[in-house]
Design a protein around this motif. Structure first.
Motif, mmCIF file in Angstrom:
data_model
loop_
_atom_site.group_PDB
_atom_site.id
_atom_site.type_symbol
_atom_site.label_atom_id
_atom_site.label_comp_id
_atom_site.label_asym_id
_atom_site.label_seq_id
_atom_site.Cartn_x
_atom_site.Cartn_y
_atom_site.Cartn_z
ATOM 1 N N SER A 212 -55.083 3.596 -43.984
ATOM 2 C CA SER A 212 -56.292 3.681 -43.256
ATOM 3 C C SER A 212 -55.665 2.880 -41.980
ATOM 4 C CB SER A 212 -57.218 3.078 -43.783
ATOM 5 O OG SER A 212 -57.834 3.947 -44.981
ATOM 6 N N SER A 216 -55.614 4.210 -37.938
ATOM 7 C CA SER A 216 -56.744 3.753 -37.194
ATOM 8 C C SER A 216 -56.231 2.949 -36.040
ATOM 9 C CB SER A 216 -57.621 2.597 -37.880
ATOM 10 O OG SER A 216 -58.019 3.257 -39.143
ATOM 11 N N VAL A 263 -56.877 9.759 -46.912
ATOM 12 C CA VAL A 263 -57.174 9.555 -45.719
ATOM 13 C C VAL A 263 -56.457 10.103 -44.607
ATOM 14 C CG1 VAL A 263 -56.741 7.246 -44.131
ATOM 15 C CG2 VAL A 263 -57.578 7.100 -46.429
ATOM 16 N N GLN A 266 -58.437 12.955 -43.766
ATOM 17 C CA GLN A 266 -59.322 12.694 -42.903
ATOM 18 C C GLN A 266 -58.860 12.584 -41.529
ATOM 19 O OE1 GLN A 266 -61.725 9.432 -44.341
ATOM 20 N NE2 GLN A 266 -61.487 10.172 -46.439
ATOM 21 N N TYR A 461 -62.695 6.098 -41.601
ATOM 22 C CA TYR A 461 -61.856 5.194 -42.589
ATOM 23 C C TYR A 461 -61.439 3.990 -41.604
ATOM 24 C CZ TYR A 461 -58.394 7.951 -39.516
ATOM 25 O OH TYR A 461 -57.947 8.584 -38.564
ATOM 26 N N TYR A 462 -61.830 3.630 -40.549
ATOM 27 C CA TYR A 462 -61.454 2.731 -39.592
ATOM 28 C C TYR A 462 -61.070 1.354 -40.415
ATOM 29 C CZ TYR A 462 -60.554 -0.506 -35.553
ATOM 30 O OH TYR A 462 -60.156 -1.600 -34.896
ATOM 31 N N THR A 463 -59.908 0.984 -40.341
ATOM 32 C CA THR A 463 -59.515 -0.347 -40.749
ATOM 33 C C THR A 463 -58.498 -0.844 -39.954
ATOM 34 O OG1 THR A 463 -59.801 0.777 -43.070
ATOM 35 C CG2 THR A 463 -58.314 -1.471 -43.047
#
Length: 502
Positions: A212, A216, A263, A266, A461-463
């Motif tokens: 992720s 990101s 992920v 995604q 899923y931004y991390t």
């Protein structure tokens, strides 16, 4: 923080990418790695004279031995199970790792990846074997190394390790792999950029978190807006995760690895959407609202120019777009809006920047779409030229992106309640529930709000991983040179020259 993801190699040969022989016209075959001789060397007089008049005894045999030695050495140096050149790269569309033989499975279960072996040892050997079982070109190599670095594993080449200076004679395949490997988990030293099992504070094993974080932030610094490179990165990470599952490297993290693969899927869906949002923003409704109510003192009212969006809208059309949208989306307040507009009493009351998470997307109903189709263009009189709008329901949040936000909690909706904003359907089709956006929102004195500017958009899923801040970190080195002082202002400038003389 998350610890590095990555493991293992396959031991058998993959699907063949090339044929090892080339058929000739007379039915015989020529080895694929044989040296092809050009026409000047077979039929020309120069080639014939060189072979008959100036023979060099033993040279041809000697050259062949050198070539064979170099080729065999490079294959052995890649460790056990190295992928043959005739077997492709391991990243072909329909490539899959071959089934593990009983002997290989027993070796992996008892010696390579046994459950009682420490995770850091298993993952380290897995990464080294995976690299040996795949042929990474320069792009994939750079992506994979950065991916490992985000996970806390050093994949940079070892310095001062020339292949010709290493004696591999008599070494086992495992020893060869350990000597030549560049992927290591640091167990000594104080390099804070990478995971150290002797100092595990603030680190966790989280494959999904690493993936992720990689998709990101880091992927955009590596690939920019190149979707082909982004797809290559997603395929590479999924290929690696499949390899980890295929060899049962860490069954205790199998569920987490499956989440990491999700992920990747995604990312392939949402990153193109993000690029589409940037192209479609700000939309006709926002342009119309800015044309009518965001002009500067003394500015012409005939049209408004959005410098950032590079778009213009005629003042008459802006009025039609704005009023038609308000009438269809908020029919209860349309009379008050018309009355205030007639008196030129509408103005921007507040402008604020805030980050939001998208909770819901409300598309216009068929009844609303029918109303839009009946609105005529003020210039041509043609109906159906006004783009319909929908609503997005937002929740104020703080995007953790590495910047110090301090104690500032300035929010558009003050009390932290949900917010609904009007947005064109051409932009809504790219949005997804869960995405994060940072907006500049204007509030009119009649209660209507509109988006003035989009500052940032992030996937669902931004991390943000702290490793992002450490990738270029270097340990400070003590400088013994004296600093300039009152007595000697040029001490620092003269010292390098003095050292050169000495």
């Amino acid at each position: 923080m998350t610890s590095s993801p990555g493991e293992g190699p396959a031991e058998g040969d993959g699907m063949a990418g090339n044929y090892s022989t080339q058929p000739l016209q007379d039915g015989s075959s020529l080895a694929a790695d044989a040296i092809l001789v050009g026409p000047n060397e077979t039929d020309g007089e120069c080639a014939k004279g060189s072979s008959e008049e100036h023979p060099i005894p033993g040279k041809l045999v000697e050259d062949k031995k050198k070539r064979s030695k170099r080729k065999n050495k490079s294959t052995v140096a890649r460790g056990p199970g190295a992928l043959s050149k005739s077997r492709g790269t391991g990243f072909e569309e329909f490539y899959c790792d071959p089934p593990v033989t009983p002997d290989e499975a027993l070796e992996e279960q008892t010696n390579i990846y046994p459950p009682h072996r420490a995770f850091v040892d298993r993952i380290e050997e897995c990464i080294q074997r995976f690299r040996a079982r795949r042929r990474l070109d320069s792009d994939r190599l750079n992506i994979f190394n950065k991916f490992l670095a985000i996970g806390g594993i050093d994949g940079s080449p070892r310095q001062f390790q020339g292949g010709n200076s290493i004696d591999l004679e008599g070494a086992t395949s495992t020893e060869i792999r350990e000597i030549m490997a560049s992927d290591v988990i640091h167990r000594t030293g104080n390099d804070l950029r990478f995971y150290n099992p002797n100092r595990p504070d603030h680190w966790d094993v989280d494959f999904a978190g690493v993936v992720s974080g990689f998709f990101s932030e880091r992927i955009f610094k590596l690939a920019g807006s190149d979707l082909s490179l982004i797809k290559m990165a997603a395929d590479l990470v999924q290929n690696f995760l499949n390899y980890v599952l295929h060899h049962d490297v860490c069954p205790e993290y199998a569920d987490n690895i499956h989440q990491a693969k999700a992920v990747c899927d995604q990312a392939l869906d949402q990153i193109p959407r993000i690029f589409g949002i940037w192209q479609a923003i700000p939309g006709d409704f926002s342009i119309a609202a800015q044309t009518l109510y965001c002009r500067k003192e003394g500015e012409e009212a005939s049209s408004y120019y959005l410098g950032g969006a590079n778009k213009r809208m005629d003042h008459k059309r802006a009025m039609v777009v704005f009023m038609a949208t308000v009438a269809t989306m908020d029919s209860d307040s349309v009379e008050a809006v018309c009355a205030a507009s007639a008196l030129n009493a509408i103005h921007v009351m507040d402008t604020a920047e805030q980050a939001f998470e998208i909770l819901e997307l409300r598309d216009p109903s068929e009844e609303v779409l029918q109303l839009y189709r009946g609105v005529k263009d003020p210039a041509s009189g043609a109906p159906g030229t006004i783009e319909p709008c929908g609503l997005i329901v937002l929740k104020p949040i703080t995007i953790q992106d590495g910047w110090d936000t301090g104690l500032c909690t300035d929010q558009v909706c003050g009390d932290g309640a949900q917010e609904s904003l009007i947005i064109n359907c051409s932009i809504m089709r790219y949005l997804m529930v869960g995405m994060k956006v940072k907006l500049v929102v204007c509030t009119l004195n009649i209660g209507i709000k509109f988006i003035k500017e989009l500052k940032e958009v992030c996937p669902s899923y931004y991390t943000f991983l702290p490793q992002e801040l450490m990738l270029n970190y270097r340990e400070p080195v003590l400088n013994e040179r004296p600093a300039p002082g009152v007595d000697d202002l040029e001490a620092e400038d003269e010292q390098p020259a003095q050292k050169a003389k000495d």
